[in-house]
Write a protein that holds these residues in place. Structure first.
Motif, PDB file in Angstrom:
ATOM      1  N   TYR A 172       4.384   0.193  -8.732  1.00 42.00           N
ATOM      2  CA  TYR A 172       3.663   1.407  -8.383  1.00 42.00           C
ATOM      3  C   TYR A 172       4.338   2.564  -9.099  1.00 42.00           C
ATOM      4  CZ  TYR A 172       1.561   5.081  -5.570  1.00 42.00           C
ATOM      5  OH  TYR A 172       0.878   6.194  -5.153  1.00 42.00           O
ATOM      6  N   ARG A 173       3.563   3.349  -9.797  1.00 36.93           N
ATOM      7  CA  ARG A 173       4.113   4.485 -10.524  1.00 36.93           C
ATOM      8  C   ARG A 173       4.301   5.633  -9.539  1.00 36.93           C
ATOM      9  NH1 ARG A 173       5.436   5.630 -15.310  1.00 36.93           N
ATOM     10  NH2 ARG A 173       4.420   3.867 -16.260  1.00 36.93           N
ATOM     11  N   PHE A 174       5.552   6.110  -9.469  1.00 37.89           N
ATOM     12  CA  PHE A 174       5.887   7.228  -8.599  1.00 37.89           C
ATOM     13  C   PHE A 174       6.884   8.111  -9.324  1.00 37.89           C
ATOM     14  CE2 PHE A 174       8.614   9.194  -5.378  1.00 37.89           C
ATOM     15  CZ  PHE A 174       7.652   9.940  -4.727  1.00 37.89           C
ATOM     16  N   ASN A 175       6.572   9.366  -9.450  1.00 42.36           N
ATOM     17  CA  ASN A 175       7.469  10.318 -10.091  1.00 42.36           C
ATOM     18  C   ASN A 175       7.820   9.841 -11.507  1.00 42.36           C
ATOM     19  OD1 ASN A 175       8.939  12.675 -10.159  1.00 42.36           O
ATOM     20  ND2 ASN A 175      10.791  11.722  -9.378  1.00 42.36           N
ATOM     21  N   ASP A 176       6.805   9.384 -12.243  1.00 42.81           N
ATOM     22  CA  ASP A 176       6.944   8.887 -13.607  1.00 42.81           C
ATOM     23  C   ASP A 176       7.885   7.696 -13.729  1.00 42.81           C
ATOM     24  OD1 ASP A 176       5.101  10.684 -14.665  1.00 42.81           O
ATOM     25  OD2 ASP A 176       6.634  12.231 -14.873  1.00 42.81           O
ATOM     26  N   ARG A 177       8.056   6.962 -12.644  1.00 37.90           N
ATOM     27  CA  ARG A 177       8.856   5.738 -12.660  1.00 37.90           C
ATOM     28  C   ARG A 177       8.017   4.625 -12.038  1.00 37.90           C
ATOM     29  NH1 ARG A 177      12.182   9.361 -10.110  1.00 37.90           N
ATOM     30  NH2 ARG A 177      13.807  10.231 -11.372  1.00 37.90           N
ATOM     31  N   ASP A 184       0.833  -1.200   0.000  1.00 36.18           N
ATOM     32  CA  ASP A 184       0.000   0.000   0.000  1.00 36.18           C
ATOM     33  C   ASP A 184       0.869   1.252   0.000  1.00 36.18           C
ATOM     34  OD1 ASP A 184      -2.002   1.838   0.190  1.00 36.18           O
ATOM     35  OD2 ASP A 184      -2.755   1.167   2.128  1.00 36.18           O
ATOM     36  N   PHE A 185       1.347   1.631  -1.192  1.00 33.06           N
ATOM     37  CA  PHE A 185       2.173   2.826  -1.299  1.00 33.06           C
ATOM     38  C   PHE A 185       1.361   4.084  -1.034  1.00 33.06           C
ATOM     39  CE2 PHE A 185       4.930  -0.030  -3.694  1.00 33.06           C
ATOM     40  CZ  PHE A 185       6.154   0.292  -3.143  1.00 33.06           C
ATOM     41  N   GLU A 186       0.069   4.040  -1.358  1.00 35.99           N
ATOM     42  CA  GLU A 186      -0.786   5.204  -1.111  1.00 35.99           C
ATOM     43  C   GLU A 186      -0.737   5.574   0.373  1.00 35.99           C
ATOM     44  OE1 GLU A 186      -3.288   6.715  -3.300  1.00 35.99           O
ATOM     45  OE2 GLU A 186      -2.574   5.641  -5.051  1.00 35.99           O
ATOM     46  N   ALA A 187      -0.796   4.575   1.239  1.00 41.21           N
ATOM     47  CA  ALA A 187      -0.742   4.831   2.677  1.00 41.21           C
ATOM     48  C   ALA A 187       0.610   5.408   3.075  1.00 41.21           C
ATOM     49  CB  ALA A 187      -1.021   3.556   3.466  1.00 41.21           C
ATOM     50  N   LEU A 188       1.683   4.885   2.484  1.00 35.41           N
ATOM     51  CA  LEU A 188       3.019   5.392   2.787  1.00 35.41           C
ATOM     52  C   LEU A 188       3.131   6.857   2.402  1.00 35.41           C
ATOM     53  CD1 LEU A 188       6.065   5.193   3.465  1.00 35.41           C
ATOM     54  CD2 LEU A 188       6.395   4.322   1.142  1.00 35.41           C
ATOM     55  N   PHE A 189       2.770   7.189   1.177  1.00 40.17           N
ATOM     56  CA  PHE A 189       2.927   8.553   0.698  1.00 40.17           C
ATOM     57  C   PHE A 189       1.941   9.523   1.343  1.00 40.17           C
ATOM     58  CE2 PHE A 189       4.652   6.277  -3.185  1.00 40.17           C
ATOM     59  CZ  PHE A 189       5.953   6.428  -2.778  1.00 40.17           C
ATOM     60  N   SER A 190       0.834   9.025   1.853  1.00 42.28           N
ATOM     61  CA  SER A 190      -0.133   9.908   2.509  1.00 42.28           C
ATOM     62  C   SER A 190       0.434  10.485   3.802  1.00 42.28           C
ATOM     63  CB  SER A 190      -1.444   9.173   2.785  1.00 42.28           C
ATOM     64  OG  SER A 190      -1.261   8.205   3.800  1.00 42.28           O
ATOM     65  N   ASN A 191       1.465   9.849   4.352  1.00 42.04           N
ATOM     66  CA  ASN A 191       2.095  10.337   5.583  1.00 42.04           C
ATOM     67  C   ASN A 191       3.191  11.365   5.317  1.00 42.04           C
ATOM     68  OD1 ASN A 191       0.535   8.682   7.255  1.00 42.04           O
ATOM     69  ND2 ASN A 191       1.910   6.974   6.944  1.00 42.04           N
ATOM     70  N   PHE A 192       3.541  11.581   4.049  1.00 41.24           N
ATOM     71  CA  PHE A 192       4.593  12.526   3.698  1.00 41.24           C
ATOM     72  C   PHE A 192       4.039  13.947   3.708  1.00 41.24           C
ATOM     73  CE2 PHE A 192       8.102  10.152   1.234  1.00 41.24           C
ATOM     74  CZ  PHE A 192       7.969   9.030   2.021  1.00 41.24           C
TER      75      PHE A 192
END
Length: 62
Positions: free
Chosen positions: A55-60, A2-10
């Motif tokens: 998971y797509r993050f920063n176009d990667r 769950d990367f969405e959960a990880l990035f939601s804390n940033f």
């Protein structure tokens, strides 16, 4: 993973730093330096172990 959960804390600043990361290792190091606790599942997925759904993050794809 769950990367969405990880990035939601940033914070906005942390997201800007995360977007500058070129590798999953840099993202792990950033999380550590920013005091962000990663779960075992997140660490394993980011480091290339375990089950991984790209998971797509920063176009990667991570």
């Amino acid at each position: 993973m769950d990367f969405e959960a990880l990035f939601s804390n940033f914070t906005e600043e942390q997201m800007a730093k995360a977007k500058a990361c070129k590798t999953p290792k840099e993202l792990i190091e950033l999380a550590g330096s920013e005091g962000i606790d990663l779960t075992d599942e997140q660490m394993e997925a980011l480091s290339g172990g375990g089950e991984f759904t790209p998971y797509r993050f920063n176009d990667r794809l991570l």
